[in-house]
Design an enzyme around this catalytic site. Structure first.
Site, PDB file in Angstrom:
ATOM      1  N   SER A 139       0.813  -1.218   0.000  1.00 11.64           N
ATOM      2  CA  SER A 139       0.000   0.000   0.000  1.00 11.64           C
ATOM      3  C   SER A 139       0.848   1.270   0.000  1.00 11.64           C
ATOM      4  CB  SER A 139      -0.959   0.001   1.191  1.00 11.64           C
ATOM      5  OG  SER A 139      -0.269  -0.220   2.401  1.00 11.64           O
TER       6      SER A 139
ATOM      7  N   HIS B 152       1.777   4.686   4.360  1.00 12.84           N
ATOM      8  CA  HIS B 152       0.943   5.327   3.342  1.00 12.84           C
ATOM      9  C   HIS B 152       1.406   6.766   3.094  1.00 12.84           C
ATOM     10  CE1 HIS B 152      -2.637   2.469   4.358  1.00 12.84           C
ATOM     11  NE2 HIS B 152      -1.601   1.846   3.833  1.00 12.84           N
TER      12      HIS B 152
END
Length: 282
Positions: A203, A260
């Site tokens: 991610s 992230h």
């Protein structure tokens, strides 16, 4: 999605795909039996897409329909031809995920950011500095290849394919590889320095690719990068949401928020660098 056109499955549509991206026409191709189906994200772009298809069919896009191949390629084969590195990364992540169910913690210990050793008191984690000094440089990257559930894997691979194949089609496999490696290192270190040792997932790289594609579409629009604005809003909104206590309260558990954010910032910075290099080369 709006179905626009069905074409023989053995046509080489790479020139058409790139031209559609360059004109900011959101689309996707699907394989149905012996046909390729072209879908549009926005039906209002139909006329523009039709004109582009007519140019492609006349050979004005520098590559018209290729000669039919003897064997119709599989979906996997098509993916590796369109974006070999992106498809290879997906295959590698799936293989590692399946391998974890067979070999258990052995794969996990080999790929997490620091080595872990059993002792009388339980598992003892080593230091990252010692691991790097001992030549285990791969640990800076490999946590991005680890996934801890099917949903975790599927969503990360979807975004990797969506953004990664666009970068690979427009700038090549080497540039995508550079983005993936830098984003993996930055996002993994960002998560590690929060004190977390056991984490993984693509991610952070996905957010780097999001930032890269979005900013490149603004800085160098002629390159053909495109991402729907609502997708950007959704992914940024999701990142903000997981940073709140609400995500944990409704059962999402621990989310690698720092990875992230680190990946997103890395992707934006790489887009700035890439745009400047393009200007110098022009």
């Amino acid at each position: 999605m709006y179905r626009l056109l069905a074409m023989p499955g053995d046509l080489d549509t790479r020139a058409l795909r790139q031209a559609l991206w360059q004109q900011h026409i959101g689309h996707r191709f699907t394989q149905q039996e012996d046909q390729q189906i072209l879908w549009l994200a926005d039906p209002e772009q139909r006329d523009e897409a039709v004109r582009l298809i007519e140019r492609w069919q006349r050979g004005d896009l520098a590559a018209a329909a290729a000669a039919p191949r003897r064997r119709r390629p599989s979906v996997t084969g098509q993916a590796f031809r369109q974006a070999p590195l992106a498809a290879g990364l997906i295959a590698l992540c799936v293989a590692i995920f399946l391998g974890m169910s067979v070999f258990g913690d052995a794969i996990l210990r080999a790929l997490i950011i620091v080595p872990v050793h059993p002792s009388a008191q339980g598992l003892v984690a080593g230091s990252l500095g010692d691991a790097l000094a001992g030549g285990q440089i791969w640990r800076l990257v490999t946590p991005a290849l680890l996934h801890f559930g099917w949903m975790h894997l599927i969503f990360n691979m979807l975004w990797l394919w969506y953004f990664g194949r666009q970068v690979e089609a427009l700038q090549g496999s080497r540039w995508l590889a550079l983005i993936v490696v830098i984003a993996a290192v930055v996002s993994n270190l960002a998560q590690y320095f929060t004190g977390t040792l056991l984490f993984g997932g693509m991610s952070g790289v996905d957010y780097a690719l999001l930032g890269y594609v979005w900013l490149m579409s603004r800085l160098r629009p002629e390159r053909g990068y495109f991402v729907p604005q609502m997708l950007v809003v959704f992914m940024l909104g999701w990142m903000v949401f997981t940073m709140t206590g609400l995500a944990d309260a409704i059962g999402f558990g621990n989310v690698a928020n720092e990875a992230h954010l680190g990946g997103l910032l890395a992707g934006l910075l790489m887009a700035v660098v890439a745009a400047r290099l393009m200007r110098r080369a022009a």
